[in-house]
Design an enzyme around this catalytic site. Structure first.
Site, PDB file in Angstrom:
ATOM      1  N   SER A   1     -84.615  49.469  70.455  1.00 42.21           N
ATOM      2  CA  SER A   1     -84.792  50.311  69.269  1.00 42.21           C
ATOM      3  C   SER A   1     -84.151  51.672  69.476  1.00 42.21           C
ATOM      4  O   SER A   1     -84.053  52.158  70.596  1.00 42.21           O
ATOM      5  CB  SER A   1     -86.275  50.481  68.954  1.00 42.21           C
ATOM      6  OG  SER A   1     -86.422  51.334  67.844  1.00 42.21           O
TER       7      SER A   1
ATOM      8  N   LYS B   1     -91.530  44.451  69.733  1.00 41.96           N
ATOM      9  CA  LYS B   1     -90.509  45.094  68.898  1.00 41.96           C
ATOM     10  C   LYS B   1     -90.814  44.837  67.417  1.00 41.96           C
ATOM     11  O   LYS B   1     -90.661  45.716  66.573  1.00 41.96           O
ATOM     12  CB  LYS B   1     -89.116  44.574  69.267  1.00 41.96           C
ATOM     13  CG  LYS B   1     -87.995  44.996  68.316  1.00 41.96           C
ATOM     14  CD  LYS B   1     -87.712  46.480  68.421  1.00 41.96           C
ATOM     15  CE  LYS B   1     -86.817  47.085  67.373  1.00 41.96           C
ATOM     16  NZ  LYS B   1     -85.822  46.362  66.701  1.00 41.96           N
TER      17      LYS B   1
ATOM     18  N   HIS C   1     -93.576  47.055  66.477  1.00 41.32           N
ATOM     19  CA  HIS C   1     -92.981  48.394  66.378  1.00 41.32           C
ATOM     20  C   HIS C   1     -92.367  48.583  64.989  1.00 41.32           C
ATOM     21  O   HIS C   1     -92.592  49.588  64.318  1.00 41.32           O
ATOM     22  CB  HIS C   1     -91.924  48.578  67.470  1.00 41.32           C
ATOM     23  CG  HIS C   1     -90.965  49.700  67.209  1.00 41.32           C
ATOM     24  ND1 HIS C   1     -89.901  49.581  66.327  1.00 41.32           N
ATOM     25  CD2 HIS C   1     -90.912  50.964  67.685  1.00 41.32           C
ATOM     26  CE1 HIS C   1     -89.255  50.737  66.280  1.00 41.32           C
ATOM     27  NE2 HIS C   1     -89.840  51.577  67.101  1.00 41.32           N
ATOM     28  N   ASN C   2     -91.595  47.604  64.559  1.00 40.11           N
ATOM     29  CA  ASN C   2     -90.946  47.723  63.251  1.00 40.11           C
ATOM     30  C   ASN C   2     -91.977  47.740  62.129  1.00 40.11           C
ATOM     31  O   ASN C   2     -91.823  48.465  61.145  1.00 40.11           O
ATOM     32  CB  ASN C   2     -89.966  46.574  63.034  1.00 40.11           C
ATOM     33  CG  ASN C   2     -88.691  46.759  63.839  1.00 40.11           C
ATOM     34  OD1 ASN C   2     -88.678  47.501  64.818  1.00 40.11           O
ATOM     35  ND2 ASN C   2     -87.631  46.091  63.444  1.00 40.11           N
TER      36      ASN C   2
ATOM     37  N   GLU D   1     -93.373  51.058  62.012  1.00 36.12           N
ATOM     38  CA  GLU D   1     -92.349  51.925  61.402  1.00 36.12           C
ATOM     39  C   GLU D   1     -92.447  51.841  59.870  1.00 36.12           C
ATOM     40  O   GLU D   1     -92.399  52.866  59.187  1.00 36.12           O
ATOM     41  CB  GLU D   1     -90.988  51.449  61.903  1.00 36.12           C
ATOM     42  CG  GLU D   1     -89.803  52.223  61.439  1.00 36.12           C
ATOM     43  CD  GLU D   1     -88.513  51.579  61.978  1.00 36.12           C
ATOM     44  OE1 GLU D   1     -88.430  51.280  63.188  1.00 36.12           O
ATOM     45  OE2 GLU D   1     -87.589  51.359  61.177  1.00 36.12           O
TER      46      GLU D   1
END
Ligand code: 2AM
Length: 506
Positions: A147, A201, A204-205, A208
C-alpha cells in the site's frame, strides 16, 4: 545470451556462466513494479527485472534504471538464472490469471526452497490456494499487501506479507529495507499464514473506505449544515491535522478543499458526486457478513458509494422528496470541536470493528495472526497512515490478546470523552436532514456493543413463534421447565404442533 547481456544497464555485465548476482527479482514493469525495483536498488540490492512485454524491460533499463544495480531479463529462464538461491521473485502483475500463469511459467526453472511473492491486489482465497499448491512443490509462496501507491512504492510502502512463514527469514531484509519507516521502525512485519497478508490488505482498504466516508460526512455537514466556505473548511482540516486526527487522508482533504480551479472556484465543487470503487471495500463487507461480524462502518461506507453512484435517480428524487432545511443556531466553534471528536470516536469504532473481523478470520481460517504488527504496518507508507495508529500499535503491544480495542484504557477514555459531542453532531445531522451514515452507524454500534440486554430476546421469540426456531432461556431464569442452555420451543398460540426446527440455521 550475449544480446540481452550487452544491453544490461548498471553494474551487472558479464558472461552468462558467471555466478548469478541478483538478490531480488521482480516481474511486472508497470509503475508500481518499476518503483519497487528502484526502491530496492536504492537500498543496495541487485534487482533482476522482467516483464511480459519484453520491450518494456529495455525501455526501463535505458531510462529510470540506468546506472543503478538493476539487471534485465528477456525470458523467464534468464530471469531465474540471474537470481541467487534461494531465489526471491516478486510478481507485480494484474491480479487473477496472470499470477497463476507466471507461477506456472516460473516453476520449471525453480529449485526447492525458492520463494515466489505475489505483490498484486489478489483476493486472499487465491493466496490461500497458491500457498498450499506451491508448498506441495517445495516452493515457498508469499502473498503480500502493498500500500502507498506509486509514491509509496518508490520511497517506502507499507508491506503486509503472509503465506509460507519459512520464506520470511529470507525476504525480511529486502522487505524491511524498502518499507516505510515510522519512528525508525519498518512498516512491515510478518502478518500470518496463507492469504493473511492479502486479507489484512483487504481490511486495510475497507478501513480506508470508512475513513474517507467519515471525512466526506464531516465535509458535508460543515458545508451544508454550517454553511462554511471552502477556505474555512480547509483551515479546519488543517487544524485537525495537528491533533488526534493527524493523518494522510485529513492532510490531502485540506489540500483538496483549498485547491481552486483557473476561475477561482474550488475544483472539488465541480467534480461529479458519483463514487467509483474497485471492490476491496466490498470484499471486506462481504467477508464480514460471511463471518457474522458487525463491521457496520465499512458496510455503510460501501453502500454510501453505491447510493452516490445512482446520481440520475437521486436527481429525480430530489425533486419529489423534501426534508428539513439545515439552520444552525448553536456555537460553531463548539460544534466543530464536537465534529472532530465525533470523527475520532467513529474512527475508533471502525478500527475496533476491523480488528474484530481480522481476529475472527484468523480463528476461522486457522491462521496465526500477528496483531500488534498489523497496526505497526499501517502506521506509515499506506493511505490510512496516521498518528492514531501509533496508539493502536501501543495498545496491542501492551496486550497482544486484547479482546477489543474498546477494552484498552486509552481508547476507552478517548471514546468516553468524545461521546457527548459525537451525539450532538449526529442529532443535529438527523434534524438537519444531512446523511451521516458512517458517524451514525458507529454510534449505533457503540450503543449496541455496550448494552448487556439487547432486544434480540424478542427476535428469538418471533423466530420461535413463526418458525419453531427455538430459543435459549437466560441463565437466571433457568429452572426445571426451562433448562439452562437447552434449545426450547414453545407453542405460542396453543395451535399447531410442538415440532421444533432446531437444525434449521439460517
Ligand atoms: P504488460 O506490460 O505486458 O502488459 C500491470 O498491468 C502489469 O501486469 C504489467 O507488467 C503487465 O504486463 C502485467 N500483466 C497484465 N496482464 C497480464 C497477463 N495476463 N499476463 C502477464 N502479465 C500481465
Amino acid at each position: 545470451m550475449s544480446g540481452p547481456v550487452a544491453r544490461l544497464a548498471g553494474l551487472q555485465v558479464g558472461p552468462a556462466q558467471s555466478e548469478p548476482s541478483g538478490d531480488f527479482g521482480l516481474i511486472g514493469l508497470a509503475v508500481m513494479g518499476q518503483n519497487l525495483i528502484l526502491n530496492a536498488a536504492d537500498h543496495g540490492f541487485t534487482v533482476v527485472a522482467f516483464n511480459r512485454t519484453v520491450s518494456k524491460v529495455d525501455r526501463f533499463l535505458e531510462n529510470e534504471a540506468k546506472g543503478k544495480s538493476i539487471v534485465g531479463a528477456h525470458s523467464i529462464e534468464e530471469f531465474c538464472s540471474k537470481l541467487k538461491k534461494p531465489r526471491r521473485m516478486m510478481l507485480l502483475v494484474m491480479a487473477g490469471p496472470a499470477v497463476d500463469d507466471f507461477i506456472e511459467k516460473l516453476l520449471p526453472y525453480c529449485d526447492k526452497g525458492d520463494i515466489i511473492i505475489d505483490g498484486g491486489n489478489s483476493h486472499y482465497p487465491d493466496s490461500n490456494r497458491r500457498t498450499r499448491y506451491l508448498a506441495e512443490k517445495g516452493i515457498r509462496f508469499v502473498g503480500t499487501g502493498v500500500s502507498g501507491g506509486e509514491e509509496g512504492a518508490r520511497y517506502g510502502p507499507s508491506l503486509m506479507p503472509g503465506g509460507n512463514e519459512e520464506a520470511w527469514p529470507y525476504i525480511k531484509d529486502v522487505f524491511q529495507s524498502i518499507a516505510a519507516k515510522s519512528d525508525g521502525e519498518p512498516c512491515c512485519d510478518w502478518v500470518g499464514d496463507e492469504g493473511a497478508g492479502h486479507y489484512v490488505k483487504m481490511v486495510h482498504n475497507g478501513i480506508e473506505y470508512g475513513d474517507m466516508q467519515l471525512i466526506c460526512e464531516a465535509y458535508d455537514i460543515m458545508k451544508r449544515g454550517l454553511g462554511m466556505s471552502y477556505q474555512e473548511m480547509g483551515e479546519e482540516f488543517d487544524k485537525w491535522n495537528k491533533g488526534v486526527l493527524d493523518s494522510f487522508l485529513i492532510e490531502i482533504t485540506r489540500d483538496v478543499l483549498k485547491f481552486s480551479d483557473d476561475d477561482g472556484k474550488p475544483l472539488v465543487e465541480k467534480i461529479l458526486d458519483s463514487a467509483g470503487q474497485k471492490g476491496t471495500g466490498k470484499w471486506t463487507a462481504i467477508n464480514a457478513l460471511d463471518l457474522g461480524m458487525p463491521v457496520t462502518l465499512i458496510g455503510e461506507a460501501v453502500f454510501a458509494r453505491c447510493l452516490s453512484s445512482i446520481k440520475e435517480e437521486r436527481t429525480r428524487a430530489s425533486k419529489v422528496l423534501s426534508g428539513p432545511k439545515p439552520s444552525f443556531t448553536g456555537d460553531r466553534a463548539t460544534f466543530l470541536k464536537n465534529l472532530e471528536q465525533g470523527l475520532y470516536a467513529s474512527k475508533i469504532i471502525s478500527y475496533a470493528q476491523g480488528f474484530m473481523l481480522m481476529q475472527t478470520a484468523a480463528k476461522q481460517y486457522g491462521w496465526k495472526l500477528n496483531k500488534p504488527s498489523i497496526a505497526l504496518m499501517w502506521r506509515g507508507g499506506c493511505i490510512i497512515r496516521s498518528v492514531f495508529l501509533k496508539d493502536i500499535t501501543a495498545a496491542y503491544r501492551a496486550e497482544p490478546d486484547l479482546e477489543n480495542l474498546l477494552f484498552n484504557d486509552f481508547f476507552n477514555k478517548a471514546i468516553h470523552e468524545a461521546q457527548d459531542g459525537w451525539r450532538d453532531v449526529v442529532s443535529y445531522a438527523v434534524k438537519a436532514g444531512i446523511p451521516m451514515p458512517a458517524f451514525s452507524t458507529a454510534l449505533a454500534f457503540f450503543d449496541g456493543y455496550r448494552t448487556k440486554d439487547l432486544p434480540a430476546n424478542l427476535l428469538q421469540a418471533q423466530r420461535d413463534y413463526f418458525g419453531a426456531h427455538t430459543f435459549i432461556i437466560k441463565p437466571e431464569y433457568a429452572n426445571d421447565k426451562y433448562k439452562s442452555g437447552e434449545h426450547i420451543h414453545v407453542n405460542w398460540t396453543g395451535r399447531g404442533g410442538n415440532v421444533s426446527a432446531s437444525t434449521y440455521n439460517a
